[in-house]
Design an enzyme around this catalytic site. Structure first.
Site, PDB file in Angstrom:
ATOM      1  N   LYS A  16      22.884  66.211  67.033  1.00 50.20           N
ATOM      2  CA  LYS A  16      22.432  65.189  67.965  1.00 50.20           C
ATOM      3  C   LYS A  16      22.694  65.554  69.415  1.00 50.20           C
ATOM      4  O   LYS A  16      22.065  65.174  70.549  1.00 50.20           O
ATOM      5  CB  LYS A  16      23.040  63.624  67.683  1.00 50.20           C
ATOM      6  CG  LYS A  16      22.239  63.083  66.587  1.00 50.20           C
ATOM      7  CD  LYS A  16      23.137  61.900  66.151  1.00 50.20           C
ATOM      8  CE  LYS A  16      23.956  62.264  65.033  1.00 50.20           C
ATOM      9  NZ  LYS A  16      24.206  61.241  64.093  1.00 50.20           N
TER      10      LYS A  16
ATOM     11  N   LYS B 156      34.083  69.992  70.873  1.00 52.39           N
ATOM     12  CA  LYS B 156      34.012  68.493  71.548  1.00 52.39           C
ATOM     13  C   LYS B 156      34.480  68.807  73.010  1.00 52.39           C
ATOM     14  O   LYS B 156      33.917  68.144  73.985  1.00 52.39           O
ATOM     15  CB  LYS B 156      34.724  67.583  70.914  1.00 52.39           C
ATOM     16  CG  LYS B 156      33.650  67.028  69.854  1.00 52.39           C
ATOM     17  CD  LYS B 156      32.713  65.956  70.358  1.00 52.39           C
ATOM     18  CE  LYS B 156      31.513  65.932  69.303  1.00 52.39           C
ATOM     19  NZ  LYS B 156      30.374  65.420  69.467  1.00 52.39           N
TER      20      LYS B 156
ATOM     21  N   LYS C  18      23.282  74.726  64.752  1.00 49.41           N
ATOM     22  CA  LYS C  18      22.894  73.884  63.716  1.00 49.41           C
ATOM     23  C   LYS C  18      21.945  72.830  64.521  1.00 49.41           C
ATOM     24  O   LYS C  18      22.246  72.630  65.703  1.00 49.41           O
ATOM     25  CB  LYS C  18      23.910  73.325  63.017  1.00 49.41           C
ATOM     26  CG  LYS C  18      24.879  72.589  63.895  1.00 49.41           C
ATOM     27  CD  LYS C  18      26.007  71.702  63.108  1.00 49.41           C
ATOM     28  CE  LYS C  18      26.799  70.628  63.973  1.00 49.41           C
ATOM     29  NZ  LYS C  18      27.159  69.351  63.563  1.00 49.41           N
TER      30      LYS C  18
HETATM   31  P1  TYM Z   1      27.834  63.300  61.796  1.00 48.26           P
HETATM   32  O1  TYM Z   1      27.180  62.183  62.137  1.00 48.26           O
HETATM   33  O2  TYM Z   1      28.010  64.193  62.443  1.00 48.26           O
HETATM   34  O3  TYM Z   1      26.990  64.048  60.581  1.00 48.26           O
HETATM   35  C1  TYM Z   1      26.952  63.388  59.451  1.00 48.26           C
HETATM   36  C2  TYM Z   1      26.536  64.078  58.083  1.00 48.26           C
HETATM   37  O4  TYM Z   1      25.234  64.966  58.295  1.00 48.26           O
HETATM   38  C3  TYM Z   1      25.937  66.530  58.314  1.00 48.26           C
HETATM   39  N1  TYM Z   1      25.294  67.249  59.123  1.00 48.26           N
HETATM   40  C4  TYM Z   1      24.550  68.375  58.824  1.00 48.26           C
HETATM   41  N2  TYM Z   1      24.511  69.219  57.654  1.00 48.26           N
HETATM   42  C5  TYM Z   1      23.868  70.243  57.629  1.00 48.26           C
HETATM   43  N3  TYM Z   1      23.191  70.793  58.751  1.00 48.26           N
HETATM   44  C6  TYM Z   1      23.236  70.019  59.804  1.00 48.26           C
HETATM   45  N4  TYM Z   1      22.665  70.541  61.020  1.00 48.26           N
HETATM   46  C7  TYM Z   1      23.949  68.965  60.033  1.00 48.26           C
HETATM   47  N5  TYM Z   1      24.303  68.140  61.134  1.00 48.26           N
HETATM   48  C8  TYM Z   1      24.821  66.998  60.440  1.00 48.26           C
HETATM   49  C9  TYM Z   1      27.370  66.304  58.544  1.00 48.26           C
HETATM   50  O5  TYM Z   1      28.221  67.622  57.931  1.00 48.26           O
HETATM   51  C10 TYM Z   1      27.600  65.055  57.898  1.00 48.26           C
HETATM   52  O6  TYM Z   1      27.686  65.151  56.539  1.00 48.26           O
HETATM   53  N6  TYM Z   1      32.490  63.289  60.709  1.00 48.26           N
HETATM   54  C11 TYM Z   1      31.115  62.986  59.820  1.00 48.26           C
HETATM   55  C12 TYM Z   1      31.314  61.578  59.642  1.00 48.26           C
HETATM   56  C13 TYM Z   1      32.176  60.951  58.974  1.00 48.26           C
HETATM   57  C14 TYM Z   1      32.480  61.333  57.605  1.00 48.26           C
HETATM   58  C15 TYM Z   1      33.648  60.730  57.229  1.00 48.26           C
HETATM   59  C16 TYM Z   1      32.009  62.131  56.783  1.00 48.26           C
HETATM   60  C17 TYM Z   1      33.340  60.033  59.504  1.00 48.26           C
HETATM   61  N7  TYM Z   1      34.207  59.973  58.343  1.00 48.26           N
HETATM   62  C18 TYM Z   1      34.214  60.458  55.790  1.00 48.26           C
HETATM   63  C19 TYM Z   1      32.391  61.863  55.406  1.00 48.26           C
HETATM   64  C20 TYM Z   1      33.781  61.277  54.795  1.00 48.26           C
HETATM   65  C21 TYM Z   1      30.141  63.600  60.577  1.00 48.26           C
HETATM   66  O7  TYM Z   1      30.047  64.731  60.894  1.00 48.26           O
HETATM   67  O8  TYM Z   1      29.136  62.863  61.006  1.00 48.26           O
END
Ligand code: TYM
Length: 330
Positions: free
Chosen positions: A197, A111, A194
């Site tokens: 967004k 980040k 990967k």
């Molecule tokens: P975020 O919004 O970045 O991603 C949400 C979920 O999507 C999965 N993900 C992916 N999995 C596989 N390949 C990809 N290219 C890919 N891009 C995204 C992420 O692994 C995630 O599961 N920090 C978390 C949000 C969060 C959360 C939590 C999750 C906040 N608190 C508590 C679980 C439990 C996140 O990455 O959001």
């Protein structure tokens, strides 16, 4: 029954990475476990959305949860900021989270490279907030993609540290979960890394992309001039196309292009055309439902209200216990 918690940040529409990394598992888990699925709007503040953007993206992600089949009767769907208990637990866990360990976190390092002009404390403590999301419901299973493994390890560290410090067994250990399979990393269309967004224009295919946009993005995906010798290993951009095909296409289709690759007869234009059509077949029903649900403010409000109530009952119990353990007078 075991408790499950997971969330997706409200920073834009859901893409195939979110779906295959996390959402697909949400759908399977909601019938078998006590599930809490939330929209991580506190987390999204690390990138400073405007109030209008924030409102729209929370509504969009909620509509997409519902369109994919998350059932508010079977599980609890809520908005993270509707649960200030999470923010309180985050504050308390931060007292025992060390700057060194937070700075070493891979997502923090990524980040600060991506947004060098906005290295805020929320970015540094992102894993503590995520731990609070999970520990507030005493979850043991967390459906996430591969990129979240380190955050889960930190959630265990923070929970265990609290237990040790106060000599309690308040928090169980949460683990990333994918039905006995390895965690998933869905590749993007830009040839490396990967799907995400924040990875740049054209890298992600969103569930709410119309068919013509999907076709354009997939046809522009990075490839190369093709294999020159039979049975060679595939370079990363090509492996990525095959991985995506493995997620959305029939096994026979995948086998056909694998054979074409191995015999050096593959034409990436044909492969991409097929991949785009198979993605569209997968997203088209979701696309239609998303368009309908996102305009149904009454439904969205109802789901948010009932989710908030159910999530609060669970969170209030944990925070009461935590306050007692720490020694607050009331
Ligand atoms: P975020 O919004 O970045 O991603 C949400 C979920 O999507 C999965 N993900 C992916 N999995 C596989 N390949 C990809 N290219 C890919 N891009 C995204 C992420 O692994 C995630 O599961 N920090 C978390 C949000 C969060 C959360 C939590 C999750 C906040 N608190 C508590 C679980 C439990 C996140 O990455 O959001």
């Amino acid at each position: 029954m075991e408790t499950v918690v997971s969330g997706i940040r409200s920073t834009g529409n859901l893409h195939l990475g979110n779906y295959f990394g996390a959402m697909g598992n949400f759908l399977k888990m909601q019938q078998e476990f006590n599930c809490f699925f939330f929209i991580a709007d506190y987390h999204s503040l690390t990138t400073h959305p405007t109030p209008a953007n924030l409102k729209n993206s929370v509504k969009q992600v909620l509509a997409e949860y519902l369109a994919c089949g998350i059932d508010p009767e079977a599980c609890t769907i809520y908005v993270q900021s509707d649960l200030p208990e999470t923010a309180e637990l985050y504050l308390l866990l931060n007292m025992n989270a060390y700057v060194g360990e937070l700075e070493r976190c891979t997502s923090f390092k990524d980040k600060i490279r991506q947004q060098p002009d906005n290295i805020n404390a929320g970015l540094l403590t992102y894993p503590t907030l995520m731990a609070a999301d999970i520990l507030i419901h005493k979850a043991v299973k967390v459906p996430v993609g591969k990129d979240q493994e380190q955050h889960l390890e930190m959630a265990r560290t923070f929970g265990n540290r609290f237990n040790r410090l106060y000599q309690t067994e308040t928090f169980p250990e949460p683990y990333a979960f994918n039905f006995g399979n390895n965690l998933v990393k869905v590749p993007g269309l830009d040839g490396s890394g990967k799907m995400g967004k924040s990875e740049g224009e054209g890298n992600a295919v969103f569930l709410a992309d119309p068919p013509e946009v999907i076709r354009k993005k997939v046809m522009r995906a990075v490839s190369d001039s093709g294999p020159t010798q039979p049975n060679q290993p595939k370079p990363e951009p090509i492996t990525n196309l095959f991985t995506l095909m493995g997620l959305v296409s029939e096994p026979a289709t995948l086998a056909h292009f694998n054979e074409a690759y191995d015999s050096c007869t593959i034409r990436y234009g044909d492969m991409k055309k097929q991949l785009a059509e198979d993605i569209i077949k997968f997203t088209a029903p979701l696309y239609d439902r998303i368009q309908t649900i996102v305009t149904d403010d009454v439904l969205l409000r109802k789901v948010m209200d009932s989710g908030k109530e159910k999530a609060k009952a669970s969170a209030a119990k944990t925070i009461k216990e935590v306050r007692e353990v720490i020694g607050f007078l009331r």
